[in-house]
Design an enzyme around this catalytic site. Sequence first.
Site, PDB file in Angstrom:
ATOM      1  N   ASP A  13       0.815  -1.226   0.000  1.00  0.00           N
ATOM      2  CA  ASP A  13       0.000   0.000   0.000  1.00  0.00           C
ATOM      3  C   ASP A  13       0.843   1.267   0.000  1.00  0.00           C
ATOM      4  O   ASP A  13       0.433   2.303   0.507  1.00  0.00           O
ATOM      5  CB  ASP A  13      -0.956   0.052   1.217  1.00  0.00           C
ATOM      6  CG  ASP A  13      -1.804  -1.194   1.328  1.00  0.00           C
ATOM      7  OD1 ASP A  13      -2.276  -1.655   0.279  1.00  0.00           O
ATOM      8  OD2 ASP A  13      -1.987  -1.702   2.449  1.00  0.00           O
ATOM      9  N   HIS A  41      -4.231  -1.807  -6.163  1.00  0.00           N
ATOM     10  CA  HIS A  41      -3.406  -0.690  -6.615  1.00  0.00           C
ATOM     11  C   HIS A  41      -4.312   0.458  -7.060  1.00  0.00           C
ATOM     12  O   HIS A  41      -5.031   0.336  -8.043  1.00  0.00           O
ATOM     13  CB  HIS A  41      -2.500  -1.125  -7.777  1.00  0.00           C
ATOM     14  CG  HIS A  41      -1.463  -2.125  -7.357  1.00  0.00           C
ATOM     15  ND1 HIS A  41      -0.577  -2.694  -8.228  1.00  0.00           N
ATOM     16  CD2 HIS A  41      -1.164  -2.633  -6.138  1.00  0.00           C
ATOM     17  CE1 HIS A  41       0.212  -3.525  -7.564  1.00  0.00           C
ATOM     18  NE2 HIS A  41      -0.128  -3.501  -6.299  1.00  0.00           N
TER      19      HIS A  41
HETATM   20  P1  GDP Z   1      -0.444   0.276  -3.809  1.00  0.00           P
HETATM   21  O1  GDP Z   1      -1.147  -1.015  -3.530  1.00  0.00           O
HETATM   22  O2  GDP Z   1       0.992   0.256  -3.411  1.00  0.00           O
HETATM   23  O3  GDP Z   1      -0.644   0.731  -5.214  1.00  0.00           O
HETATM   24  O4  GDP Z   1      -1.104   1.378  -2.870  1.00  0.00           O
HETATM   25  P2  GDP Z   1      -2.659   1.594  -2.571  1.00  0.00           P
HETATM   26  O5  GDP Z   1      -3.354   1.952  -3.802  1.00  0.00           O
HETATM   27  O6  GDP Z   1      -3.216   0.457  -1.784  1.00  0.00           O
HETATM   28  O7  GDP Z   1      -2.594   2.800  -1.542  1.00  0.00           O
HETATM   29  C1  GDP Z   1      -2.075   4.020  -1.840  1.00  0.00           C
HETATM   30  C2  GDP Z   1      -3.138   5.081  -1.582  1.00  0.00           C
HETATM   31  O8  GDP Z   1      -2.527   6.342  -1.466  1.00  0.00           O
HETATM   32  C3  GDP Z   1      -4.141   5.235  -2.701  1.00  0.00           C
HETATM   33  O9  GDP Z   1      -5.394   5.605  -2.177  1.00  0.00           O
HETATM   34  C4  GDP Z   1      -3.552   6.362  -3.559  1.00  0.00           C
HETATM   35  O10 GDP Z   1      -4.530   7.073  -4.318  1.00  0.00           O
HETATM   36  C5  GDP Z   1      -2.986   7.230  -2.486  1.00  0.00           C
HETATM   37  N1  GDP Z   1      -1.801   8.003  -2.850  1.00  0.00           N
HETATM   38  C6  GDP Z   1      -0.722   7.595  -3.571  1.00  0.00           C
HETATM   39  N2  GDP Z   1       0.226   8.558  -3.589  1.00  0.00           N
HETATM   40  C7  GDP Z   1      -0.268   9.588  -2.837  1.00  0.00           C
HETATM   41  C8  GDP Z   1       0.246  10.855  -2.426  1.00  0.00           C
HETATM   42  O11 GDP Z   1       1.380  11.229  -2.727  1.00  0.00           O
HETATM   43  N3  GDP Z   1      -0.562  11.625  -1.620  1.00  0.00           N
HETATM   44  C9  GDP Z   1      -1.804  11.238  -1.227  1.00  0.00           C
HETATM   45  N4  GDP Z   1      -2.508  12.049  -0.452  1.00  0.00           N
HETATM   46  N5  GDP Z   1      -2.313  10.043  -1.589  1.00  0.00           N
HETATM   47  C10 GDP Z   1      -1.553   9.233  -2.374  1.00  0.00           C
END
Ligand code: GDP
Length: 424
Positions: A13, A41
């Site tokens: 995440d 993701h």
């Molecule tokens: P992944 O599984 O590694 O792709 O991550 P997830 O999607 O589960 O969680 C990452 C969350 O953080 C998602 O809701 C993204 O939209 C959000 N996100 C990613 N980068 C940023 C950022 O730089 N700032 C903010 N506020 N949210 C972010």
Amino acid sequence: MKNCVIVGINWGDEGKGRMVDLLTENYDIVVRYQGGGNAGHTVINEYGKFALHLLPSGIFRKGVVNILGNGVALDLENLWKEMQTVQAQGVFLTPANLKISDRASLLLPWHRILDSLEEERLKEKKYGSTKQGIAPFYSDKYQKKTIMAGELFYPEYLEQHVRDLLEWKNLTLAGIYGAQPYTVEQMMAWLTNYGEKLKPYICDTGDFLRRAHTKEKSILFEAQLGALRDLDYGIYPYTTSSNAIAAYAPVGSGLPGVKLDEVIGVVKAYSTCVGEGPFTCEWFGPEADALREAGFEYGAKTGRPRRVGPLDLVATRYGVQIQGATDVALTKLDVLSYMEQIPVCTNYRLDGVVTDEFPFPAALPKAEPIVEYLEGWHCDISKIRTWENLPKAAQNYVRFVERRIGCPVTYVSVGPERDAYIKR
Ligand code: GDP
């Protein structure tokens, strides 16, 4: 053209999907190489907001070929449903831009059932599974007791294989767990239904990748979860059941001989963790609630509130090392803007000894975090797009992190949208 793998450095995440979606602009091919529909993701772009579970995060880019490699847990039913959802939002999926490895093994309906049954049996000792069948699937794969996608093209062979597998699997389902056994007809109906829908996408992706590599096409490998959930190097047994590390990317993709040029490790500016297992920096109470709300830390797949805490530099440095990261993308820096001072865990205290080495999993529950505080920046940074414009305190935080983890922070993400980032 260089190839690149995007991996998680921590517990998952971290924002890998967001980074893959951003960087796919420069790549011809995106490959998912391990894990299954237990991922979530999150990608936000011109088509809307998506939580991709099995589809590679490059599907939004025109001209990019997306591959589900041999290392993934291929759940035909959930993949088909995910494809319908994404297409309903205007994304085109055809056999030209989505290819499924004929050597990917199938996650079958009984894997999901067994996952739930085992978590129920474990009661308070449960692993915190997303109940998508991933652990039963990988154990069956390594016991050579599941089906490869390419078998769908050999119906007679497939039926006999299903018959043999069921003879064995029903012993576990009915005998050990007292669950309903499967019949060959049920399984064949499921396989025929989803198999017919997905067969057009199934092909020899290894051959496709080898040819693409020879033609110097650029390839981006996309990991699921993070280093600390890796089966061999993570916090076993609270890991996933596959290798989430970069070194597995060539094997799980279908290009086992390729050398990785770049490994971008994604690190969140604070710590989060879904599910069970030791989580040294965990916060509880109002402090945790405030961070969880600021970062909206709820699982993309399950909606479960994530466990939260300050950035754990001990775990992160270890994650960087086992991933062999060449660069780090630090995400969600904007979320920390509300804090007066920014907490970071610099060391652990283990049996009275201060250490910056990540302990063996069995020693981890005894580790206590040593937390330092850095100056906060107290302003909204989500609209900032250049390093020079980032407040000095935020720059200092980034520099402090990269010094401690021994890897340059090349990208700083300040929002979930595609363009909300700073390239250094
Ligand atoms: P992944 O599984 O590694 O792709 O991550 P997830 O999607 O589960 O969680 C990452 C969350 O953080 C998602 O809701 C993204 O939209 C959000 N996100 C990613 N980068 C940023 C950022 O730089 N700032 C903010 N506020 N949210 C972010």
